[in-house]
Write a protein that holds these residues in place. Sequence first.
Motif, PDB file in Angstrom:
ATOM      1  N   ASP A 139      -3.537  -3.265   4.238  1.00  0.00           N
ATOM      2  CA  ASP A 139      -4.418  -2.821   2.989  1.00  0.00           C
ATOM      3  C   ASP A 139      -5.683  -2.514   3.289  1.00  0.00           C
ATOM      4  OD1 ASP A 139      -2.525  -3.784   0.984  1.00  0.00           O
ATOM      5  OD2 ASP A 139      -3.133  -5.883   1.594  1.00  0.00           O
ATOM      6  N   ASN A 197      -4.243  -5.413   8.977  1.00  0.00           N
ATOM      7  CA  ASN A 197      -3.887  -5.604   7.681  1.00  0.00           C
ATOM      8  C   ASN A 197      -3.617  -4.306   6.953  1.00  0.00           C
ATOM      9  OD1 ASN A 197      -3.995  -6.035   5.125  1.00  0.00           O
ATOM     10  ND2 ASN A 197      -6.211  -6.674   5.051  1.00  0.00           N
ATOM     11  N   PRO A 255       0.929  -1.367   0.006  1.00  0.00           N
ATOM     12  CA  PRO A 255       0.057   0.012  -0.081  1.00  0.00           C
ATOM     13  C   PRO A 255       0.768   1.299  -0.130  1.00  0.00           C
ATOM     14  CG  PRO A 255      -0.749  -1.496   1.524  1.00  0.00           C
ATOM     15  CD  PRO A 255       0.591  -2.028   1.193  1.00  0.00           C
TER      16      PRO A 255
END
Length: 217
Positions: free
Chosen positions: A37, A35, A2
């Motif tokens: 993302d 996470n 990301p």
Amino acid sequence: MPQIERLVVEALTEYASPVAAQNIMNRALRRAGVNPDAMGPEAWLRFVRGPLLTELQQVFPIQEPTGALRRVLRGLEEAAAARTRPAAPAPKPAAPGDRNTLILPRREIDLDRAEAREGLVNELAREEGVNGVLLQGPSFREARLPGVEDLAPILGVVHNLLQKQKPYKLFYSVFQEGQVLVRPLGPALVALVAKREANLGRLLHVLNSYEAKGGQP
């Protein structure tokens, strides 16, 4: 990886090698059980100030984030605030004969040409009350007037976060030294740093009069 994670890892290279910086990030993410993302600006703020800083303090004698990591944090704070901040006020209607609120035609800028980019930032730098101009794209950066280079990393973070979370038309914020306006221009961002007393309506009008070659906003 990301975009925000990449920015944070790059900031960590001020403390350690790129490989070590990525390892620190991976350990902190794993121990926090998050996470990357699925994380927005608020979640990244909590992560950097909490688990990541704790991980750094186990390796380096620091109390608070410094340097590039502190700049990334400021960008995250601005992006998080922008998600809840009311939209920037619209320019006031032009008063008859007011030279600062003239109707401007749409002006197309070929961002692939260095002279076109230089012309754009020079035009904006001449606007009354403007303290700094930044035009930043994937492979170029044009800056005019003192001080704007210091804000470039923060503005880049804000732009990337807003583009990722929800494509935006304009970001506006007031800070201690004045006001800042950022808008996407094709693949780039263009930003103005202005005095508090600068005519906001005029600056919005001028900034929005440009479009990237090919009709991109």
